[in-house]
Scaffold this active site. Structure first.
Site, PDB file in Angstrom:
ATOM      1  N   LYS A 138       9.113   6.601   8.152  1.00  0.00           N
ATOM      2  CA  LYS A 138      10.317   5.793   8.285  1.00  0.00           C
ATOM      3  C   LYS A 138      11.486   6.602   8.865  1.00  0.00           C
ATOM      4  CE  LYS A 138       7.542   2.874   6.331  1.00  0.00           C
ATOM      5  NZ  LYS A 138       7.490   2.638   4.899  1.00  0.00           N
ATOM      6  N   TYR A 185       7.480  -0.953  -3.569  1.00  0.00           N
ATOM      7  CA  TYR A 185       6.696  -1.108  -2.352  1.00  0.00           C
ATOM      8  C   TYR A 185       5.376  -1.821  -2.665  1.00  0.00           C
ATOM      9  CZ  TYR A 185       4.570   0.124   2.099  1.00  0.00           C
ATOM     10  OH  TYR A 185       3.970   0.080   3.319  1.00  0.00           O
ATOM     11  N   ARG A 232      -8.115  21.148   6.719  1.00  0.00           N
ATOM     12  CA  ARG A 232      -7.731  20.286   5.592  1.00  0.00           C
ATOM     13  C   ARG A 232      -6.858  21.026   4.591  1.00  0.00           C
ATOM     14  NH1 ARG A 232     -11.584  19.620   2.277  1.00  0.00           N
ATOM     15  NH2 ARG A 232     -13.132  19.282   3.889  1.00  0.00           N
ATOM     16  N   ASP A 262      10.207   7.690  -5.293  1.00  0.00           N
ATOM     17  CA  ASP A 262      10.017   7.367  -3.884  1.00  0.00           C
ATOM     18  C   ASP A 262      11.419   7.211  -3.286  1.00  0.00           C
ATOM     19  OD1 ASP A 262       9.694   6.106  -1.424  1.00  0.00           O
ATOM     20  OD2 ASP A 262       7.976   4.927  -2.080  1.00  0.00           O
TER      21      ASP A 262
HETATM   22  C1  LIG Z   1       6.528   2.479   3.979  1.00  0.00           C
HETATM   23  C2  LIG Z   1       6.726   2.829   2.577  1.00  0.00           C
HETATM   24  C3  LIG Z   1       5.705   3.436   1.837  1.00  0.00           C
HETATM   25  C4  LIG Z   1       4.344   3.703   2.422  1.00  0.00           C
HETATM   26  O1  LIG Z   1       4.389   4.659   3.426  1.00  0.00           O
HETATM   27  P1  LIG Z   1       3.327   4.750   4.625  1.00  0.00           P
HETATM   28  O2  LIG Z   1       3.812   5.895   5.427  1.00  0.00           O
HETATM   29  O3  LIG Z   1       3.380   3.443   5.356  1.00  0.00           O
HETATM   30  O4  LIG Z   1       1.993   4.956   4.004  1.00  0.00           O
HETATM   31  C5  LIG Z   1       5.969   3.765   0.527  1.00  0.00           C
HETATM   32  N1  LIG Z   1       7.156   3.514  -0.040  1.00  0.00           N
HETATM   33  C6  LIG Z   1       8.160   2.941   0.634  1.00  0.00           C
HETATM   34  C7  LIG Z   1       9.463   2.700  -0.059  1.00  0.00           C
HETATM   35  C8  LIG Z   1       7.987   2.577   1.964  1.00  0.00           C
HETATM   36  O5  LIG Z   1       8.980   1.984   2.630  1.00  0.00           O
END
Ligand SMILES: *Cc1c(COP(=O)(O)O)cnc(C)c1O
Length: 398
Positions: free
Chosen positions: A216, A119, A66, A191
């Site tokens: 992504k 999001y 961890r 983000d």
């Molecule tokens: C998909 C996404 C998230 C969340 O990410 P996960 O890997 O699915 O937990 C957060 N912010 C944005 C802009 C996203 O597209």
């Protein structure tokens, strides 16, 4: 918010080279060319002296799964290099990165400022779960910097934003953000999932921390979940402590898949940037399309800012077709190449209709308040031949 001190070493090599080689020793275990997967939950000590070396003298080493893993360290080092950050912490998912990072910097009674058009789960975390621990989330309209400045008071710890946003692909003005954050002495968390370090590097533009859903574009194959936070060491050390406690760690095999995905990431992004722009132009000229949202389209409200701050418009195109909910459903059902599904950034083209795929828990009125209308689509452009994608959309539009 302090001046970005992102490391600049290794910047002489291009991002495509660094995506393959950075952050890893050239000679690896058993002379392996690729990154070994250290599939272990724990690490052992040779003897008591070895234990005491660690516990009393804090010699750097791996201790327990961890707290760290050598395969994960490679993923973190490589991401840090690509984002020009001092360091990186990998997480089990993007949401784990976002929630752990925000929680690190707030206490009951504090507040955070969040831009809308974000999001869905970030929104939910702020509205529902931060509230449970008496942390207030102050939502401000994206692009309204006066409102942002006004929302900040002595109890504001951070500004949480995205660029480009989901789903309208609005672009943050990093210079304005920085000015406000420095003046008010609050942290900025961005983000940057939709930008990726190929198209924009928020740390270089003055942000304190960058967050990614590495699920992504970074991993890029729609086969793993992963997240990351990047920035200055001093901030990351605090986040790491909470990460060790909350435990949302990426597993070693996943970290390996992320490292592998990163090797082709600049190549994929270049293709996705190019195809998405072409598709955005196609859609804009289609009589059945009402409006297209893409940062590198002249018609986009944030076009000039996007051009100034970004080197590519990204792989996401949002658009509204003419008609109603029934027309939207007919369009989706006619597609044969684009898969209907949430998520984005991978090699397969995915299309989502936020109203029925993502925001199904909302009433129509609630959806419309946040811009999730009946005819809105978000297309994540994959790396298939662009003419094939366009032909599929054309068939759908009829
Ligand atoms: C998909 C996404 C998230 C969340 O990410 P996960 O890997 O699915 O937990 C957060 N912010 C944005 C802009 C996203 O597209």
């Amino acid at each position: 918010m302090a001046k970005n001190s992102g490391k600049k070493t290794k910047r002489e090599k291009s991002i495509s080279t660094r995506a393959i080689h950075a952050g890893e020793a050239r000679r690896k275990y058993a002379d392996s060319l690729t990154t070994p997967i250290f599939q272990t939950s724990t690490y052992t000590y040779k003897d008591v002296a070895d234990v005491e070396d660690f516990t009393l003298r804090h010699k750097q080493r791996f201790e327990y799964g961890r707290y760290g893993n050598p395969t994960t360290t490679v993923a973190e080092n490589r991401l840090a290099d690509l984002e020009a950050a001092e360091g990186c912490i990998a997480f089990a998912s993007g949401m784990s990165a976002i929630t752990t990072t925000v929680l690190t910097f707030v206490e009951p009674g504090d507040n955070i400022v969040v831009t809308d058009d974000c999001y869905r789960r970030t929104r939910k975390f702020c509205k529902v779960y931060l509230k449970q621990i008496s942390v207030e989330s102050r939502f401000v309209a994206f692009g309204d910097y006066n409102a942002m400045a006004k929302a900040i008071d002595a109890k504001t710890r951070l500004i949480l934003s995205e660029s480009p946003t989901n789903p309208y692909l609005k672009v943050l003005d990093f210079a304005k953000l920085k000015k406000i954050a420095v003046k008010k002495n609050v942290l900025t968390l961005i983000d940057s999932t939709f930008s990726t370090p190929v198209n924009c590097r928020p740390l270089e533009l003055g942000a304190d921390l960058v967050l990614h859903s590495a699920t992504k574009f970074l991993a890029g194959h729609n086969d793993i979940l992963a997240g990351a936070v990047l920035g200055r060491r001093e901030l990351l050390d605090k986040i790491k402590e909470l990460h060790k406690t909350l435990g949302g760690v990426i597993d070693p095999h996943c970290a390996f898949l992320l490292v592998r995905g990163l090797k082709t990431f600049p190549l994929r992004l270049a293709k996705q940037n190019e195809s998405a722009l072409q598709i955005a132009r196609f859609l804009e000229n289609h009589p059945r399309v009402d409006k297209v949202y893409y940062p590198f389209l002249n018609s986009h409200s944030y076009y000039r800012l996007a051009k100034k701050q970004m080197t590519g418009g990204g792989g996401i195109v949002s658009f509204k077709i003419k008609g109603n909910l029934a027309s939207s459903k007919r369009f989706l059902n006619a597609l044969k190449l684009c898969y209907i599904g949430p998520s984005l950034g991978g090699v397969e083209t995915l299309i989502t209709h936020p109203a029925i795929v993502n925001f199904y828990e909302y009433t129509r009125k609630q959806r419309y308040q946040i811009g999730i209308t009946d005819t809105l689509f978000r297309l994540s452009v994959g790396i298939e031949n662009v003419e094939d994608i366009i032909a599929d959309l054309e068939r759908g539009l009829g």
